[in-house]
Design a protein around this motif. Structure first.
Motif, PDB file in Angstrom:
ATOM      1  N   ASN A  29       0.999  -0.853   0.191  1.00 22.85           N
ATOM      2  CA  ASN A  29       0.057  -0.360  -0.012  1.00 22.85           C
ATOM      3  C   ASN A  29       0.680   1.201  -0.234  1.00 22.85           C
ATOM      4  OD1 ASN A  29      -2.002  -1.629   0.335  1.00 22.85           O
ATOM      5  ND2 ASN A  29      -2.396  -1.541   2.226  1.00 22.85           N
ATOM      6  N   GLN A  30       2.080   1.381   1.000  1.00 22.34           N
ATOM      7  CA  GLN A  30       3.148   2.262   0.955  1.00 22.34           C
ATOM      8  C   GLN A  30       3.700   2.432  -0.916  1.00 22.34           C
ATOM      9  OE1 GLN A  30       5.573   1.433   3.970  1.00 22.34           O
ATOM     10  NE2 GLN A  30       4.287   1.985   5.054  1.00 22.34           N
ATOM     11  N   LEU A  31       4.215   1.598  -0.886  1.00 23.80           N
ATOM     12  CA  LEU A  31       4.280   1.632  -2.792  1.00 23.80           C
ATOM     13  C   LEU A  31       2.666   2.261  -3.692  1.00 23.80           C
ATOM     14  CD1 LEU A  31       6.608   1.644  -4.505  1.00 23.80           C
ATOM     15  CD2 LEU A  31       6.009  -0.770  -4.961  1.00 23.80           C
ATOM     16  N   LEU A  32       1.651   1.859  -3.743  1.00 25.37           N
ATOM     17  CA  LEU A  32       0.802   2.382  -4.453  1.00 25.37           C
ATOM     18  C   LEU A  32       0.678   3.755  -4.202  1.00 25.37           C
ATOM     19  CD1 LEU A  32      -1.906  -0.324  -4.061  1.00 25.37           C
ATOM     20  CD2 LEU A  32      -0.530  -0.069  -5.931  1.00 25.37           C
ATOM     21  N   VAL A  33       0.556   4.431  -2.854  1.00 26.08           N
ATOM     22  CA  VAL A  33       0.663   5.667  -2.265  1.00 26.08           C
ATOM     23  C   VAL A  33       1.797   6.311  -3.122  1.00 26.08           C
ATOM     24  CG1 VAL A  33       0.006   7.610  -0.543  1.00 26.08           C
ATOM     25  CG2 VAL A  33      -0.764   5.079  -0.335  1.00 26.08           C
ATOM     26  N   LYS A  34       2.672   5.808  -2.998  1.00 26.57           N
ATOM     27  CA  LYS A  34       4.285   6.266  -3.463  1.00 26.57           C
ATOM     28  C   LYS A  34       3.584   6.922  -5.051  1.00 26.57           C
ATOM     29  CE  LYS A  34       8.875   7.284  -2.791  1.00 26.57           C
ATOM     30  NZ  LYS A  34       9.948   6.819  -1.311  1.00 26.57           N
ATOM     31  N   LEU A  35       3.478   5.496  -5.614  1.00 28.97           N
ATOM     32  CA  LEU A  35       3.267   5.649  -7.202  1.00 28.97           C
ATOM     33  C   LEU A  35       2.430   6.460  -7.122  1.00 28.97           C
ATOM     34  CD1 LEU A  35       3.871   1.285  -7.725  1.00 28.97           C
ATOM     35  CD2 LEU A  35       5.887   3.543  -8.614  1.00 28.97           C
ATOM     36  N   HIS A  36       1.223   6.297  -6.975  1.00 28.79           N
ATOM     37  CA  HIS A  36       0.063   7.483  -7.483  1.00 28.79           C
ATOM     38  C   HIS A  36       0.247   9.161  -6.928  1.00 28.79           C
ATOM     39  CE1 HIS A  36      -2.710   3.901  -7.010  1.00 28.79           C
ATOM     40  NE2 HIS A  36      -2.236   3.849  -8.120  1.00 28.79           N
ATOM     41  N   LYS A  37       1.383   9.222  -6.498  1.00 31.82           N
ATOM     42  CA  LYS A  37       1.693  10.944  -5.385  1.00 31.82           C
ATOM     43  C   LYS A  37       2.740  10.916  -6.795  1.00 31.82           C
ATOM     44  CE  LYS A  37       1.091  11.362  -0.904  1.00 31.82           C
ATOM     45  NZ  LYS A  37       2.010  10.719   0.598  1.00 31.82           N
TER      46      LYS A  37
END
Length: 105
Positions: A29-37
């Protein structure tokens, strides 16, 4: 990270680049947030798994699909298409690397 394996004789449509984050769902989930940002359209297509979706629950109340659940908590589909540039690939790789470098500390 575990990469998708394509067996000899099989072919990929090269639409998505699936990777498995070999860690807790929180890390995925942290990676998904970082990618989306960073405006990277990564997805967790297989979450929740089908047997956990409301529409199927009445048929799968006691169903335990441990491998499916493990994978659904960890898989991310990265963008992959004919127009992707090396610069975009580098950007995705650097974001992923930065998260895992941070996790090592």
């Amino acid at each position: 990270i575990i990469f998708q394996k394509i067996n000899p004789g099989n072919y990929s449509v090269y639409r998505d680049m699936a990777i498995i984050i070999n860690g807790p769902r929180k890390l995925r989930n942290q990676l998904l947030v970082k990618l989306h940002k960073n405006n990277i359209q990564a997805k967790s297509y297989f979450f929740p798994p089908l047997h956990k979706k409301t529409v199927y629950r009445k048929w799968s109340r006691n169903l335990k699909l441990l491998n499916t659940e493990w994978l659904a908590d960890r898989i991310i589909n990265l963008p992959l298409h004919a127009e992707i540039t090396f610069s975009e690939i580098d950007k995705v790789c650097n974001i992923i690397k930065s998260l895992f470098d941070k996790e090592k500390k």
